[in-house]
Design an enzyme around this catalytic site. Structure first.
Site, PDB file in Angstrom:
ATOM      1  N   ASN A   9       0.792  18.590   9.972  1.00  0.00           N
ATOM      2  CA  ASN A   9       1.584  19.793  10.261  1.00  0.00           C
ATOM      3  C   ASN A   9       2.145  20.276   8.933  1.00  0.00           C
ATOM      4  O   ASN A   9       3.080  19.689   8.403  1.00  0.00           O
ATOM      5  CB  ASN A   9       2.726  19.443  11.234  1.00  0.00           C
ATOM      6  CG  ASN A   9       3.677  20.612  11.421  1.00  0.00           C
ATOM      7  OD1 ASN A   9       3.337  21.753  11.114  1.00  0.00           O
ATOM      8  ND2 ASN A   9       4.864  20.335  11.934  1.00  0.00           N
ATOM      9  N   LYS A  11       3.773  22.877   8.389  1.00  0.00           N
ATOM     10  CA  LYS A  11       5.011  23.659   8.550  1.00  0.00           C
ATOM     11  C   LYS A  11       4.909  24.945   7.731  1.00  0.00           C
ATOM     12  O   LYS A  11       3.834  25.534   7.659  1.00  0.00           O
ATOM     13  CB  LYS A  11       6.237  22.829   8.148  1.00  0.00           C
ATOM     14  CG  LYS A  11       6.257  21.446   8.781  1.00  0.00           C
ATOM     15  CD  LYS A  11       7.565  20.750   8.606  1.00  0.00           C
ATOM     16  CE  LYS A  11       7.423  19.294   9.019  1.00  0.00           C
ATOM     17  NZ  LYS A  11       8.611  18.757   9.617  1.00  0.00           N
ATOM     18  N   HIS A  94       7.138  22.076  18.948  1.00  0.00           N
ATOM     19  CA  HIS A  94       7.653  21.208  17.882  1.00  0.00           C
ATOM     20  C   HIS A  94       9.188  21.283  17.893  1.00  0.00           C
ATOM     21  O   HIS A  94       9.757  22.333  18.198  1.00  0.00           O
ATOM     22  CB  HIS A  94       7.099  21.677  16.527  1.00  0.00           C
ATOM     23  CG  HIS A  94       7.385  20.713  15.425  1.00  0.00           C
ATOM     24  ND1 HIS A  94       8.596  20.655  14.786  1.00  0.00           N
ATOM     25  CD2 HIS A  94       6.613  19.742  14.862  1.00  0.00           C
ATOM     26  CE1 HIS A  94       8.559  19.692  13.869  1.00  0.00           C
ATOM     27  NE2 HIS A  94       7.372  19.126  13.899  1.00  0.00           N
ATOM     28  N   GLU A  96      11.275  21.616  15.661  1.00  0.00           N
ATOM     29  CA  GLU A  96      11.848  22.687  14.826  1.00  0.00           C
ATOM     30  C   GLU A  96      11.800  24.022  15.558  1.00  0.00           C
ATOM     31  O   GLU A  96      12.677  24.866  15.384  1.00  0.00           O
ATOM     32  CB  GLU A  96      11.104  22.742  13.474  1.00  0.00           C
ATOM     33  CG  GLU A  96      11.473  21.542  12.594  1.00  0.00           C
ATOM     34  CD  GLU A  96      10.396  21.099  11.623  1.00  0.00           C
ATOM     35  OE1 GLU A  96       9.459  21.862  11.364  1.00  0.00           O
ATOM     36  OE2 GLU A  96      10.496  19.957  11.123  1.00  0.00           O
ATOM     37  N   GLU A 166       7.582  12.640  19.174  1.00  0.00           N
ATOM     38  CA  GLU A 166       8.245  12.764  17.877  1.00  0.00           C
ATOM     39  C   GLU A 166       9.758  12.671  18.055  1.00  0.00           C
ATOM     40  O   GLU A 166      10.406  13.674  18.407  1.00  0.00           O
ATOM     41  CB  GLU A 166       7.913  14.117  17.247  1.00  0.00           C
ATOM     42  CG  GLU A 166       6.453  14.325  16.952  1.00  0.00           C
ATOM     43  CD  GLU A 166       6.271  15.279  15.775  1.00  0.00           C
ATOM     44  OE1 GLU A 166       5.666  14.851  14.784  1.00  0.00           O
ATOM     45  OE2 GLU A 166       6.753  16.411  15.837  1.00  0.00           O
ATOM     46  N   GLY A 172      10.922  14.102   9.099  1.00  0.00           N
ATOM     47  CA  GLY A 172      11.308  14.525   7.751  1.00  0.00           C
ATOM     48  C   GLY A 172      12.473  13.750   7.172  1.00  0.00           C
ATOM     49  O   GLY A 172      13.055  14.143   6.165  1.00  0.00           O
ATOM     50  N   SER A 212       7.971  10.739  10.064  1.00  0.00           N
ATOM     51  CA  SER A 212       7.932   9.975   8.811  1.00  0.00           C
ATOM     52  C   SER A 212       6.775   8.980   8.748  1.00  0.00           C
ATOM     53  O   SER A 212       6.929   7.869   8.240  1.00  0.00           O
ATOM     54  CB  SER A 212       9.279   9.283   8.554  1.00  0.00           C
ATOM     55  OG  SER A 212      10.308  10.249   8.418  1.00  0.00           O
TER      56      SER A 212
HETATM   57  C1  PEP Z   1       6.349  16.791  11.824  1.00  0.00           C
HETATM   58  O1  PEP Z   1       6.496  17.808  11.160  1.00  0.00           O
HETATM   59  O2  PEP Z   1       5.928  16.873  12.982  1.00  0.00           O
HETATM   60  C2  PEP Z   1       6.671  15.505  11.214  1.00  0.00           C
HETATM   61  C3  PEP Z   1       6.496  14.417  11.923  1.00  0.00           C
HETATM   62  O3  PEP Z   1       7.141  15.524   9.928  1.00  0.00           O
HETATM   63  P1  PEP Z   1       7.258  14.246   8.938  1.00  0.00           P
HETATM   64  O4  PEP Z   1       5.962  13.509   8.996  1.00  0.00           O
HETATM   65  O5  PEP Z   1       7.525  14.851   7.598  1.00  0.00           O
HETATM   66  O6  PEP Z   1       8.392  13.411   9.450  1.00  0.00           O
END
Ligand code: PEP
Length: 249
Positions: A9, A11, A94, A96, A166, A172, A212
């Protein structure tokens, strides 16, 4: 047998030119037998990326989709538009989007249906916030989000969907869930799918962990029975680390 899937992703990172440069670097190395690899890029890079990854084994995904095919919805993009570009996946709900753009379980459900209408595979994101985890509500939150996201889909559609568990506190932050905890929640989500869409759909649906994930921990997650891959933000931005994730799966 469920095929593992690594989805990057990006973003709101990478211009069109940067996306093309990424594809150039991973060319010839990203096709790993038995692993599906997807990059979910910003809309502006999708057309370029679809062309640039041809023959690399990578598929291209978007990061959102509107539920209507067209209309007065300024700033939105429809499934018809994505499909025409050659996009095959789309991230939906997501955290976000839920946190900053008012995404609800209802809109997640509408977008998921739109993805299927246009032959796109949805990657539906669910997961609890830190305060919900601390209050012991992780499974309740996942139940509510998963059940609502899949409402009204056929068992065949559910079987083809991808769900990304998630935990919001892990995205992040560098604080990943342990593989044991992630597997426990993902097993629970699979049980929910079984209740809702039947045993066949539950056995077929792919459920990723996200939060992460890095090249140095991907194998821990992949070793767990119910975890079928990862949705990866930060570590998907560099060609070398993306390739290591796909190989690690
Ligand atoms: C994500 O954007 O869905 C995500 C899991 O980000 P990260 O791997 O940076 O934690």
């Amino acid at each position: 047998m469920r095929k593992p899937i690594i989805a990057g992703n990006w973003k709101m990172f990478k211009t069109n030119k940067e996306a093309a440069a990424f594809a150039e670097e991973v060319k010839g190395q990203a096709a790993v037998e038995g692993v599906e690899s997807v990059i979910c890029a910003p809309y502006t890079a999708l057309a370029t990326l679809v062309e640039a990854v041809k023959g690399t084994g990578i598929q291209v995904g978007a990061q959102n989709i509107h539920w209507e095919d067209n209309g007065a919805f300024t700033g939105e993009i429809s499934g018809e538009m994505l499909k025409e570009l050659g996009v095959t996946y789309v991230i939906i709900g997501h955290s976000e989007r839920r946190q900053y753009f008012g995404e609800t379980d209802e809109t997640v459900n509408k977008r998921t249906k739109a993805a299927f209408k246009h032959g796109l595979t949805p990657i539906v994101c669910v997961g609890e916030k830190l305060e919900e985890r601390e209050a012991g509500r992780t499974k309740d939150v996942c139940r509510e989000q998963t059940v609502k996201a899949l409402e009204g889909l056929s068992a065949e559609q559910v079987a083809q969907a991808v769900i990304a568990y998630e935990p919001v506190w892990a995205i992040g932050t560098g604080k990943s869930s342990t593989a044991e905890d992630a597997n426990e929640v993902i097993s629970y989500i699979r049980e929910l799918v079984k209740e809702q869409a039947g045993a066949e759909a539950a056995a077929a649906v792919r459920i990723q962990y996200g939060g992460s994930v890095k090249p140095n921990n991907i194998k821990e997650y992949m070793a767990k029975e119910d975890i079928d891959g990862a949705l990866v933000g930060g570590a998907s931005l560099e060609p070398a680390s993306y390739l290591q994730l796909v190989e690690g799966a």
